[in-house]
Design an enzyme around this catalytic site. Sequence first.
Site, mmCIF file in Angstrom:
data_model
loop_
_atom_site.group_PDB
_atom_site.id
_atom_site.type_symbol
_atom_site.label_atom_id
_atom_site.label_comp_id
_atom_site.label_asym_id
_atom_site.label_seq_id
_atom_site.Cartn_x
_atom_site.Cartn_y
_atom_site.Cartn_z
ATOM 1 N N GLY A 12 40.833 46.104 39.664
ATOM 2 C CA GLY A 12 41.557 46.227 40.927
ATOM 3 C C GLY A 12 42.454 45.045 41.276
ATOM 4 N N TYR A 157 30.115 47.033 55.869
ATOM 5 C CA TYR A 157 31.357 46.577 55.227
ATOM 6 C C TYR A 157 32.250 45.847 56.232
ATOM 7 C CZ TYR A 157 35.559 46.656 52.326
ATOM 8 O OH TYR A 157 36.665 46.286 51.588
HETATM 9 P P1 NAI Z 1 37.372 46.865 42.465
HETATM 10 O O1 NAI Z 1 36.111 47.628 42.451
HETATM 11 O O2 NAI Z 1 38.501 47.321 41.620
HETATM 12 O O3 NAI Z 1 37.083 45.327 42.108
HETATM 13 C C1 NAI Z 1 35.967 44.628 42.615
HETATM 14 C C2 NAI Z 1 35.460 43.681 41.539
HETATM 15 O O4 NAI Z 1 34.328 42.987 42.062
HETATM 16 C C3 NAI Z 1 35.002 44.424 40.276
HETATM 17 O O5 NAI Z 1 35.568 43.845 39.115
HETATM 18 C C4 NAI Z 1 33.486 44.254 40.308
HETATM 19 O O6 NAI Z 1 32.877 44.233 39.025
HETATM 20 C C5 NAI Z 1 33.327 42.918 41.051
HETATM 21 N N1 NAI Z 1 31.983 42.839 41.614
HETATM 22 C C6 NAI Z 1 31.406 43.728 42.467
HETATM 23 N N2 NAI Z 1 30.106 43.383 42.659
HETATM 24 C C7 NAI Z 1 29.878 42.263 41.918
HETATM 25 C C8 NAI Z 1 28.738 41.469 41.690
HETATM 26 N N3 NAI Z 1 27.543 41.748 42.231
HETATM 27 N N4 NAI Z 1 28.862 40.393 40.882
HETATM 28 C C9 NAI Z 1 30.050 40.111 40.285
HETATM 29 N N5 NAI Z 1 31.153 40.840 40.450
HETATM 30 C C10 NAI Z 1 31.076 41.912 41.260
HETATM 31 O O7 NAI Z 1 37.814 46.796 43.977
HETATM 32 P P2 NAI Z 1 39.064 46.158 44.751
HETATM 33 O O8 NAI Z 1 39.521 47.187 45.674
HETATM 34 O O9 NAI Z 1 40.015 45.498 43.839
HETATM 35 O O10 NAI Z 1 38.313 45.067 45.622
HETATM 36 C C11 NAI Z 1 38.654 43.686 45.638
HETATM 37 C C12 NAI Z 1 38.397 43.154 47.045
HETATM 38 O O11 NAI Z 1 39.334 43.775 47.932
HETATM 39 C C13 NAI Z 1 37.011 43.486 47.605
HETATM 40 O O12 NAI Z 1 36.533 42.337 48.282
HETATM 41 C C14 NAI Z 1 37.274 44.591 48.597
HETATM 42 O O13 NAI Z 1 36.324 44.621 49.612
HETATM 43 C C15 NAI Z 1 38.659 44.209 49.082
HETATM 44 N N6 NAI Z 1 39.410 45.282 49.714
HETATM 45 C C16 NAI Z 1 39.705 46.428 49.026
HETATM 46 C C17 NAI Z 1 40.414 47.446 49.641
HETATM 47 C C18 NAI Z 1 40.733 48.721 48.958
HETATM 48 O O14 NAI Z 1 41.169 49.683 49.631
HETATM 49 N N7 NAI Z 1 40.569 48.830 47.646
HETATM 50 C C19 NAI Z 1 40.869 47.300 51.031
HETATM 51 C C20 NAI Z 1 40.536 46.055 51.655
HETATM 52 C C21 NAI Z 1 39.829 45.089 51.002
#
Ligand code: NAI
Length: 267
Positions: A12, A157
Amino acid sequence: MATYAISGSASGIGASTRARLEATGHTVIGIDRRQQEVTCDLSTEEGCRRAIGQTLELCHGKLDGLLSGAGVGPPTSAGSILRINYLASMRLLEGLRPALEASGEAQVVQIGSNSTTVTPNVPDDLVDALLNCDGDLDEAIEMLAAFEKPIDTSIAYAATKTAITRWCRRASVSPEWVGAGIRLNVIAPGAVQTPLLEATENDETFGPLMRGLPIPAGRATPDQIADWIVFMLSPAARCAVGSVVFVDGGSDATIRTNDWPRSFTFT
Ligand code: NAI
């Protein structure tokens, strides 16, 4: 060329940011539960400790920037959301701070969320319980038990993103951060097309809610958010301290149009 650490670098927004920084010659130390330079589970205290130790070793005690982005969303369990989105983010920021200070002019971005302003009914007490938890989440978990499942996970969240945003704003202006040459800011994306969002959207409770969210400019791609983050990690962003940058396609402006800016009473 600079050295950055990115948590959540395997997917992401984190993966897109990594690709952009590396394409311009910077070094990135990826931290994720999936195969990266530092592979660890940030949901545990031990995992965070190892992540911090290995990152400090790999960067030789000096980091020019950090993106704290690892996170999970609904319908992941409320407990996991609290541990990863709040506790792990805070531990990483605190644990890597000395290496950021060593750079003399580090830029740090925490990923927050527009859920902080568009999710209704998040109790202030829950946010306070996180900010005061000192590693113990029992009180916050007890408060979340009052909510129906799986709505408890969306409350968790938004509460974690509000708490980590406030934590960053408090820290950003302190001697240990801005006083040590470290700029700490928060990006608050709205809906971004990533696996995290897909998991939320595939849920039978959250799917319809997600699809009903007004987004005048449409959903963002991870690359579009990464462009903002790369700017916020660059020296060009050095005047920003404790800023929360909303990049949400207009959801917040639609739902909370007149809620801020707002004056306050000075006594
Ligand atoms: P994603 O799922 O593509 O990436 C999240 C990453 O965090 C993944 O690579 C995952 O393996 C890692 N991760 C999760 N739990 C973990 C753990 N216990 N230990 C180590 N690594 C861990 O999701 P995305 O959307 O790129 O999320 C990135 C950030 O953006 C997050 O903090 C999310 O809350 C935030 N965000 C995302 C939005 C969306 O609509 N996708 C909107 C607003 C914020």
